[in-house]
Design a protein around this motif. Structure first.
Motif, PDB file in Angstrom:
ATOM      1  N   THR A 145       0.666  -0.633   0.258  1.00  0.00           N
ATOM      2  CA  THR A 145       0.297   0.409  -0.152  1.00  0.00           C
ATOM      3  C   THR A 145       0.573   1.418  -0.467  1.00  0.00           C
ATOM      4  O   THR A 145       2.082   1.523   0.962  1.00  0.00           O
ATOM      5  CB  THR A 145      -0.618   0.221   1.546  1.00  0.00           C
ATOM      6  OG1 THR A 145      -2.161  -1.361   1.123  1.00  0.00           O
ATOM      7  CG2 THR A 145      -1.697   1.150   0.749  1.00  0.00           C
ATOM      8  N   GLU A 146       0.420   2.405  -0.701  1.00  0.00           N
ATOM      9  CA  GLU A 146       0.967   3.868  -1.043  1.00  0.00           C
ATOM     10  C   GLU A 146       1.486   4.012   0.523  1.00  0.00           C
ATOM     11  O   GLU A 146       0.843   4.207   1.102  1.00  0.00           O
ATOM     12  CB  GLU A 146       0.852   4.781  -2.177  1.00  0.00           C
ATOM     13  CG  GLU A 146       1.534   5.694  -2.294  1.00  0.00           C
ATOM     14  CD  GLU A 146       0.736   6.584  -3.218  1.00  0.00           C
ATOM     15  OE1 GLU A 146      -0.476   6.296  -3.532  1.00  0.00           O
ATOM     16  OE2 GLU A 146       1.190   6.882  -4.033  1.00  0.00           O
ATOM     17  N   ASP A 147       2.482   4.664   0.698  1.00  0.00           N
ATOM     18  CA  ASP A 147       3.340   5.267   2.061  1.00  0.00           C
ATOM     19  C   ASP A 147       2.957   4.031   3.164  1.00  0.00           C
ATOM     20  O   ASP A 147       4.363   4.877   4.320  1.00  0.00           O
ATOM     21  CB  ASP A 147       2.489   6.189   2.423  1.00  0.00           C
ATOM     22  CG  ASP A 147       1.894   7.446   0.841  1.00  0.00           C
ATOM     23  OD1 ASP A 147       3.296   7.760   0.722  1.00  0.00           O
ATOM     24  OD2 ASP A 147       0.717   7.782   1.504  1.00  0.00           O
ATOM     25  N   VAL A 165       2.944  -0.554  -6.400  1.00  0.00           N
ATOM     26  CA  VAL A 165       2.681   0.404  -4.961  1.00  0.00           C
ATOM     27  C   VAL A 165       0.807   0.009  -5.791  1.00  0.00           C
ATOM     28  O   VAL A 165       0.720   0.924  -6.485  1.00  0.00           O
ATOM     29  CB  VAL A 165       2.745   1.556  -4.893  1.00  0.00           C
ATOM     30  CG1 VAL A 165       2.169   2.309  -4.061  1.00  0.00           C
ATOM     31  CG2 VAL A 165       4.643   1.476  -4.278  1.00  0.00           C
ATOM     32  N   SER A 167      -2.740   2.031  -4.479  1.00  0.00           N
ATOM     33  CA  SER A 167      -3.332   3.725  -4.083  1.00  0.00           C
ATOM     34  C   SER A 167      -3.783   3.330  -2.459  1.00  0.00           C
ATOM     35  O   SER A 167      -4.146   2.177  -2.601  1.00  0.00           O
ATOM     36  CB  SER A 167      -4.316   4.189  -4.937  1.00  0.00           C
ATOM     37  OG  SER A 167      -4.025   4.789  -5.932  1.00  0.00           O
ATOM     38  N   ARG A 168      -3.938   4.432  -1.726  1.00  0.00           N
ATOM     39  CA  ARG A 168      -4.268   4.403  -0.374  1.00  0.00           C
ATOM     40  C   ARG A 168      -6.121   4.136  -0.696  1.00  0.00           C
ATOM     41  O   ARG A 168      -6.287   4.908  -1.256  1.00  0.00           O
ATOM     42  CB  ARG A 168      -3.788   5.012   0.177  1.00  0.00           C
ATOM     43  CG  ARG A 168      -2.168   5.290   0.637  1.00  0.00           C
ATOM     44  CD  ARG A 168      -1.980   6.209   2.034  1.00  0.00           C
ATOM     45  NE  ARG A 168      -2.947   6.048   3.413  1.00  0.00           N
ATOM     46  CZ  ARG A 168      -2.206   5.182   4.618  1.00  0.00           C
ATOM     47  NH1 ARG A 168      -1.021   4.161   3.578  1.00  0.00           N
ATOM     48  NH2 ARG A 168      -2.976   4.815   5.040  1.00  0.00           N
ATOM     49  N   ARG A 243       3.374   1.555  -9.876  1.00  0.00           N
ATOM     50  CA  ARG A 243       2.599   2.166  -9.510  1.00  0.00           C
ATOM     51  C   ARG A 243       1.661   0.659  -9.979  1.00  0.00           C
ATOM     52  O   ARG A 243       1.785   0.544 -11.570  1.00  0.00           O
ATOM     53  CB  ARG A 243       2.016   3.122  -9.623  1.00  0.00           C
ATOM     54  CG  ARG A 243       0.732   3.446  -9.674  1.00  0.00           C
ATOM     55  CD  ARG A 243       0.810   5.367  -9.825  1.00  0.00           C
ATOM     56  NE  ARG A 243       1.452   5.995  -9.098  1.00  0.00           N
ATOM     57  CZ  ARG A 243       0.696   6.132  -7.944  1.00  0.00           C
ATOM     58  NH1 ARG A 243      -0.199   5.575  -7.057  1.00  0.00           N
ATOM     59  NH2 ARG A 243       1.608   6.820  -6.504  1.00  0.00           N
ATOM     60  N   ARG A 322      12.255   5.853  -6.083  1.00  0.00           N
ATOM     61  CA  ARG A 322      12.339   5.596  -4.897  1.00  0.00           C
ATOM     62  C   ARG A 322      13.475   5.371  -4.160  1.00  0.00           C
ATOM     63  O   ARG A 322      14.581   4.538  -4.959  1.00  0.00           O
ATOM     64  CB  ARG A 322      10.553   4.757  -4.198  1.00  0.00           C
ATOM     65  CG  ARG A 322      10.985   4.941  -2.959  1.00  0.00           C
ATOM     66  CD  ARG A 322      10.161   6.380  -2.135  1.00  0.00           C
ATOM     67  NE  ARG A 322       8.727   5.823  -2.727  1.00  0.00           N
ATOM     68  CZ  ARG A 322       7.980   5.790  -2.243  1.00  0.00           C
ATOM     69  NH1 ARG A 322       8.071   5.135  -0.815  1.00  0.00           N
ATOM     70  NH2 ARG A 322       6.419   5.712  -2.246  1.00  0.00           N
TER      71      ARG A 322
END
Ligand SMILES: [Zn+2]
Length: 322
Positions: A145-147, A165, A167-168, A243, A322
């Motif tokens: 999950t993102e972040d 990744v 999205s939340r 993504r 990243r």
């Protein structure tokens, strides 16, 4: 030396009210540490995760040093027994896909009750590994999950060549919600601040040796990373970060799909690159020159040649730095 126990628990009931059971393995180290919950086969034909857990069983019995591993080799017996992704409608019509109901509901449908019972274990873990497999047409990867920086660190420890990744929930688009992705185990875990990774190993239905070996090394690496097993993570691929955008290249018409011979899963592609051709099998007329829809990593490409309009032919993941 640690302790080991296994229990077979009732997780739901069939329409006949006969119990549905599954087996939970628990490996406890001598010293304190995190709890890792690992499950396989909530999509019943994704059997490589089950084989991964079987082959890790002896090592986990003997070598868990700290903390605890809770392993469920068959999360959805309903789908396992039908060697399928979803349940037959006669058993569970409302939620045939178990990975759309987490954290479940103990008063709900069959799958909601199963999830709620397993969430009693998963929901108290520090880390969740939800083992899945995709088709032979996809690159093994790990979804995070993102972040979720801890999740990303564990995805890197797990290995494979691609970390996707997603999205939340609060930032996800319409399609994400339309497909009920909020009921995925990883999303329910994220809501509870539990670090969760979703490895997607190669191959449904078959026990595939490279996929199983990737899964074994991956789970070992995560358990080493969090201190449950001794030693450092071993080489198991270096994931490129990309993504999972839900984008896809779809068939505009039905027919036969032929992949260009020089195209391979894992290729880096640019928007417009040729991937294959859809043609009319009766007249040989070409219906569609299939092309990559964006720059990125080609991580899935269907090998089922007979396709119908609207079907997904290919998926390209957007690279992230990243
Ligand atoms: Zn799955």
């Amino acid at each position: 030396m640690g302790t080991y126990s296994q229990s077979t628990i009732t997780i739901s009931h069939l329409p006949s009210q006969q119990p549905i059971r599954t087996t939970v393995h628990e490996y406890v180290g001598d010293s304190d540490g995190p709890t890792v919950y690992v499950q396989a086969a909530q999509h019943g034909y994704e059997v490589n995760g089950t084989e991964v857990l079987r082959r890790l069983h002896d090592e986990l019995r003997e070598r868990v040093e700290a903390g605890r591993v809770v392993a469920v080799p068959i999360a959805s017996p309903l789908t396992f027994d039908h060697s399928s992704y979803t349940t037959p409608r006669a058993i569970e019509e409302t939620h045939p896909n178990m990975n759309r109901v987490w954290p479940g509901d103990s008063d709900g449908t069959v799958h909601e009750r199963i999830a709620a019972r397993l969430w009693e274990y998963a929901g108290e873990a520090d880390v969740i590994i939800d083992l899945h497999t995709m088709s032979p047409d996809a690159l093994s990867h790990v979804v995070v999950t993102e972040d979720d920086d801890e999740g990303l660190a564990l995805a890197r420890a797990f290995g494979t060549d691609l970390a996707l990744v997603e999205s939340r929930p609060d930032e996800a688009g319409h399609e994400w919600h339309r497909r009920n992705f909020s009921g995925k185990l990883r999303v329910a875990a994220t809501r509870r601040d539990i670090t969760c990774i979703t490895p997607e190993l190669g191959y449904n239905t078959w026990i595939d040796e490279p996929a199983v070996e990737t899964g074994i090394r991956g789970v070992q690496n995560v358990l080493r990373e969090v201190g449950i097993l001794a030693g450092d993570p071993a080489s198991n691929g270096t994931p490129r970060l990309a993504r999972n955008h839900l984008g896809r290249v779809t068939a505009t018409d039905s027919g036969l799909f032929v992949i260009d011979p020089d195209v391979e899963i894992g290729d880096t592609v640019e928007a417009g690159d040729a991937l294959g051709t859809v043609y009319d099998p009766s007249t040989y007329e070409v219906h569609q020159e299939v092309r990559a829809d964006r720059d990125g990593t080609l991580y899935a490409l269907t090998r089922e040649a007979t396709i119908i309009a609207g079907e997904t032919l290919a998926n390209v993941a957007l690279p992230l730095e990243r």
